[in-house]
Design a protein around this motif. Sequence first.
Motif, PDB file in Angstrom:
ATOM      1  N   GLN A 227       1.238  -1.377  -0.255  1.00 27.15           N
ATOM      2  CA  GLN A 227       0.117   0.359   0.109  1.00 27.15           C
ATOM      3  C   GLN A 227       1.019   1.339  -0.326  1.00 27.15           C
ATOM      4  O   GLN A 227       2.116   1.823   0.394  1.00 27.15           O
ATOM      5  CB  GLN A 227      -0.512   0.225   1.017  1.00 27.15           C
ATOM      6  N   PRO A 228      -0.299   2.639  -0.412  1.00 28.04           N
ATOM      7  CA  PRO A 228       0.776   3.742  -0.597  1.00 28.04           C
ATOM      8  C   PRO A 228       1.607   4.266   1.614  1.00 28.04           C
ATOM      9  O   PRO A 228       0.662   3.599   1.782  1.00 28.04           O
ATOM     10  CB  PRO A 228       0.402   4.737  -1.210  1.00 28.04           C
ATOM     11  N   PHE A 229       1.883   4.671   0.743  1.00 24.17           N
ATOM     12  CA  PHE A 229       2.672   5.248   2.395  1.00 24.17           C
ATOM     13  C   PHE A 229       3.442   7.113   2.152  1.00 24.17           C
ATOM     14  O   PHE A 229       4.012   6.823   1.629  1.00 24.17           O
ATOM     15  CB  PHE A 229       4.050   4.013   3.155  1.00 24.17           C
ATOM     16  N   PRO A 230       2.949   7.770   2.796  1.00 26.19           N
ATOM     17  CA  PRO A 230       3.135   8.732   2.395  1.00 26.19           C
ATOM     18  C   PRO A 230       4.615   9.521   3.182  1.00 26.19           C
ATOM     19  O   PRO A 230       4.812   9.255   4.005  1.00 26.19           O
ATOM     20  CB  PRO A 230       2.094   9.867   3.759  1.00 26.19           C
TER      21      PRO A 230
ATOM     22  N   PRO B  70      -3.876   3.229  11.406  1.00 23.19           N
ATOM     23  CA  PRO B  70      -4.969   3.541  12.480  1.00 23.19           C
ATOM     24  C   PRO B  70      -4.089   5.263  12.730  1.00 23.19           C
ATOM     25  O   PRO B  70      -2.611   5.391  12.077  1.00 23.19           O
ATOM     26  CB  PRO B  70      -3.929   3.029  13.439  1.00 23.19           C
ATOM     27  N   VAL B  71      -4.749   6.528  12.645  1.00 24.26           N
ATOM     28  CA  VAL B  71      -4.298   7.802  13.108  1.00 24.26           C
ATOM     29  C   VAL B  71      -4.142   7.599  14.534  1.00 24.26           C
ATOM     30  O   VAL B  71      -5.357   7.314  15.570  1.00 24.26           O
ATOM     31  CB  VAL B  71      -5.499   8.786  12.654  1.00 24.26           C
ATOM     32  N   LEU B  72      -2.907   7.979  15.714  1.00 24.92           N
ATOM     33  CA  LEU B  72      -3.304   8.450  17.025  1.00 24.92           C
ATOM     34  C   LEU B  72      -3.185   9.776  17.341  1.00 24.92           C
ATOM     35  O   LEU B  72      -3.138  10.677  16.276  1.00 24.92           O
ATOM     36  CB  LEU B  72      -2.179   8.293  17.489  1.00 24.92           C
ATOM     37  N   LEU B  73      -5.421   9.548  17.713  1.00 26.83           N
ATOM     38  CA  LEU B  73      -5.122  11.215  18.593  1.00 26.83           C
ATOM     39  C   LEU B  73      -5.097  11.577  19.055  1.00 26.83           C
ATOM     40  O   LEU B  73      -4.671  11.305  20.101  1.00 26.83           O
ATOM     41  CB  LEU B  73      -7.194  10.909  18.273  1.00 26.83           C
TER      42      LEU B  73
ATOM     43  N   THR C  40      -9.543  13.837   2.962  1.00 30.98           N
ATOM     44  CA  THR C  40      -8.905  13.096   2.509  1.00 30.98           C
ATOM     45  C   THR C  40      -8.151  12.388   2.918  1.00 30.98           C
ATOM     46  O   THR C  40      -8.937  12.058   4.175  1.00 30.98           O
ATOM     47  CB  THR C  40      -7.111  14.199   2.490  1.00 30.98           C
ATOM     48  N   ILE C  41      -7.405  10.840   2.415  1.00 27.35           N
ATOM     49  CA  ILE C  41      -7.096  10.086   2.704  1.00 27.35           C
ATOM     50  C   ILE C  41      -6.274   9.512   4.644  1.00 27.35           C
ATOM     51  O   ILE C  41      -6.566   9.323   5.037  1.00 27.35           O
ATOM     52  CB  ILE C  41      -6.735   9.354   1.858  1.00 27.35           C
ATOM     53  N   GLU C  42      -4.891  10.732   4.130  1.00 22.90           N
ATOM     54  CA  GLU C  42      -4.402  10.943   5.284  1.00 22.90           C
ATOM     55  C   GLU C  42      -4.602  12.030   6.236  1.00 22.90           C
ATOM     56  O   GLU C  42      -6.161  12.981   4.965  1.00 22.90           O
ATOM     57  CB  GLU C  42      -2.960  11.424   5.407  1.00 22.90           C
TER      58      GLU C  42
END
Length: 311
Positions: free
Chosen positions: A186-189, A235-238, A307-309
Amino acid sequence: MFDVKKFIGETEGFLKENLTGTGVVACSGGIDSSLLAVLCSLSVQEKIVAVFVDTGLVRKSDIENIKKFYSAYSINGRVVDYSEKFFQNLAGVTDPEKKRKIIGKTFIQAFEEAAKEIGATFLLQGTIAPDWIESGGGKRETIKSHHNVGGLPENMTLKVIEPLRDLYKDEVKQISTALGIDISRQPFPGPGLAVRIIGEVTREKAELLKKVTEIVEKEVETFPASLGSPWQYFPVLLPLQTTGVHGDKRSYGLTVCLRIFDSVDGMSGTFTKPDWNFLDQLSTRITNEVPQINRVLYDITNKPPATIEWE
Ligand code: XMP
């Protein structure tokens, strides 16, 4: 129809003609820069050194994979640990655009240092069309300044070459397939986990997010077909703590939000609709294995408007 053979031939010719000194190829492990590295190794192999910068914000597997990639394609490449500098420069910064600019600048510093050591005068980047279009290079307004476009200083000593500038993701995939490059990942920014840590980025948060990322990737990659093959999953850390229960005690833990997303080219797309049992299993694994986390959310937003990110 996009003419793959013609593009490869023209790019090899372009590189031979324009790379008049030694060049550093900025490698992120993603498919764009991997394609660039392979095209360089096919045409100007003796003149290039591929450099992967360990920012402290890459996944464990990224470093292992890049080493395998170098060796599979006989690319003269190295990994430089610049993580201390990245965390120092990011300390106290919460604004997403500032983060991206700092990361872009720190990347350039890392490449300039590496280039100096190598004696290179060129920097080759795998920038593709969506990167500069979304950074305001076209007629649209700036959405996000992608690290490999927005961070370039004016007094840069290295000459920048971007042979993939006009390509879209599906074209990158076609060319890569023709060259036998693995495009299944998968893409990784470029800015890595920094754009998935909302708020201040620290080494501790990065380590935590690396653990959760590993779990999410493993689960998605081993879950049966009902998930399809999502474009991206992470995952995104909030910056959000909430109340929970751990054993018979009250906890006050961190929150992650899962993003599993379907897209063809990253320009637009929809959130993946997984089986509830899959999300259940994933959430249970995360909270069991990473005790600092006591709440798991799922992002149900398409692109646009999101956006995706997250940053
Ligand atoms: P967004 O978040 O803009 O992402 O919807 C679209 C695709 O691009 C990736 N992405 C990046 N890739 N540098 C990159 O090389 C960046 O700064 C960057 N930001 C986003 C993102 O992961 C998605 O696949």
